[in-house]
Enzyme design. Structure first.
Site, PDB file in Angstrom:
ATOM      1  N   LEU A  76       0.573   6.311   0.486  1.00 14.51           N
ATOM      2  CA  LEU A  76       1.156   7.180   1.509  1.00 14.51           C
ATOM      3  C   LEU A  76       2.255   8.076   0.939  1.00 14.51           C
ATOM      4  O   LEU A  76       2.994   8.705   1.692  1.00 14.51           O
ATOM      5  CB  LEU A  76       1.739   6.333   2.652  1.00 14.51           C
ATOM      6  CG  LEU A  76       0.762   5.506   3.478  1.00 14.51           C
ATOM      7  CD1 LEU A  76       1.513   4.740   4.551  1.00 14.51           C
ATOM      8  CD2 LEU A  76      -0.298   6.394   4.102  1.00 14.51           C
ATOM      9  N   THR A  85       0.800  -1.230   0.000  1.00 11.67           N
ATOM     10  CA  THR A  85       0.000   0.000   0.000  1.00 11.67           C
ATOM     11  C   THR A  85       0.836   1.284   0.000  1.00 11.67           C
ATOM     12  O   THR A  85       0.283   2.375   0.150  1.00 11.67           O
ATOM     13  CB  THR A  85      -0.913   0.012   1.239  1.00 11.67           C
ATOM     14  OG1 THR A  85      -0.094  -0.136   2.417  1.00 11.67           O
ATOM     15  CG2 THR A  85      -1.910  -1.130   1.194  1.00 11.67           C
ATOM     16  N   GLU A  86       2.130   1.169  -0.188  1.00 12.37           N
ATOM     17  CA  GLU A  86       3.025   2.311  -0.006  1.00 12.37           C
ATOM     18  C   GLU A  86       2.662   3.531  -0.847  1.00 12.37           C
ATOM     19  O   GLU A  86       2.769   4.675  -0.374  1.00 12.37           O
ATOM     20  CB  GLU A  86       4.472   1.886  -0.308  1.00 12.37           C
ATOM     21  CG  GLU A  86       5.122   1.042   0.773  1.00 12.37           C
ATOM     22  CD  GLU A  86       4.836  -0.454   0.654  1.00 12.37           C
ATOM     23  OE1 GLU A  86       5.501  -1.244   1.343  1.00 12.37           O
ATOM     24  OE2 GLU A  86       3.922  -0.836  -0.123  1.00 12.37           O
ATOM     25  N   VAL A  87       2.247   3.335  -2.104  1.00 14.08           N
ATOM     26  CA  VAL A  87       1.980   4.490  -2.973  1.00 14.08           C
ATOM     27  C   VAL A  87       0.850   5.363  -2.446  1.00 14.08           C
ATOM     28  O   VAL A  87       0.781   6.555  -2.754  1.00 14.08           O
ATOM     29  CB  VAL A  87       1.670   4.054  -4.430  1.00 14.08           C
ATOM     30  CG1 VAL A  87       2.879   3.398  -5.062  1.00 14.08           C
ATOM     31  CG2 VAL A  87       0.448   3.148  -4.499  1.00 14.08           C
TER      32      VAL A  87
END
Length: 259
Positions: free
Chosen positions: A139, A135-137
């Site tokens: 954030l 889910t990094e993108v």
């Protein structure tokens, strides 16, 4: 260091390493990352261990980085972020290159860094209810380090889909994507994982397991360490971006961000 953050036990030549931070959904922080790396190395050196099972106590396998850790990242210098990224790289690389087979037993959601942790294991058992996601993108961050491993487990098409969207996906989808090996009901997963590990212990040579794992890693990932060094640099530099600072602030404050 608080040893209880990571539990270690051995039975029937199987080492069980358990994340033990259920009140924080087994979220990763520097202390936990270091302890987990050390426990993997301990299992590697333990002559009574042939196979390793990585699991987590509580309802979540790992929710990625915790809030206090994310807040600290906003204050880090580039050098501190490089050192921090190096520590995560070392954990993932330790698991990937360990001379013993590492099996992940995922009984809850595996998100961001937690999903990365499952990705680098040799085999993955999951309950149907578990969700996975990089889910990094969402954030303002990038899944730089795990991407070096993910690209060898699935196609470029699927890697782009899961890394660029940051969307969660089910265990069934993870199986379809080639990211995990088995989906087992919760009441059976512990016994199934253990039976699989025992089968390796009883029917395969330790040296053959080690050399086969090395062979697969070296032939499919010949430039892995060079790629990881680049990923560490990218990881640290992105943390200095305004998007990262906005994304982390919105996450900490539980506010929706419009990119």
């Amino acid at each position: 260091m608080t040893e209880s953050l990571v539990l270690y036990s051995v039975e029937d030549r199987i080492a069980t390493i358990a994340l033990n931070r259920p009140e924080k959904r087994n979220a990763l922080n520097p202390e936990l990352i270091k302890l987990l790396t050390n426990k993997m190395l301990e299992a590697s050196d333990d002559e009574n261990v042939k196979v390793i099972i990585l699991k987590a106590n509580g309802s979540t396998f790992s929710a990625g980085a915790d809030l206090a850790y994310l807040q600290q990242l906003q204050q880090n210098s580039l050098e501190e972020n490089l050192a921090d990224s190096e520590n995560l790289k070392n954990l993932f690389l330790t698991i990937y290159k360990l001379p013993k087979v590492v099996i992940a037993q995922v009984e809850g959601h595996a998100i961001a860094g937690g999903c990365g942790l499952a990705t680098v294991c040799d085999l993955v058992f999951s309950v149907p209810e578990a969700n996975f996601g990089y889910t990094e993108v969402k954030l303002g961050f990038v899944p730089a380090i795990v991407s070096c491993f993910l690209m060898r487990k699935t196609s470029e098409t699927i890697a782009k889909q899961v890394l660029l969207t940051g969307d969660l996906f089910t265990a069934a989808k993870a199986l379809e994507y080639g990211l995990i090996n088995f989906v087992i009901n919760k009441e059976d997963i512990s016994q199934n994982t253990r039976d699989f590990a025992l089968n390796l212990c009883n029917n395969a040579s330790s040296n053959s397991l080690m050399v086969t794992k090395q062979l697969i890693g070296q032939t499919t990932n010949p430039h892995l360490e060079r790629s990881l060094d680049m990923a560490v640099q990218i990881n640290a530099k992105v943390r200095e971006s305004e998007d990262f600072k906005r994304g982390i602030a919105s996450f900490i404050n539980k506010e929706k961000i419009n990119w």
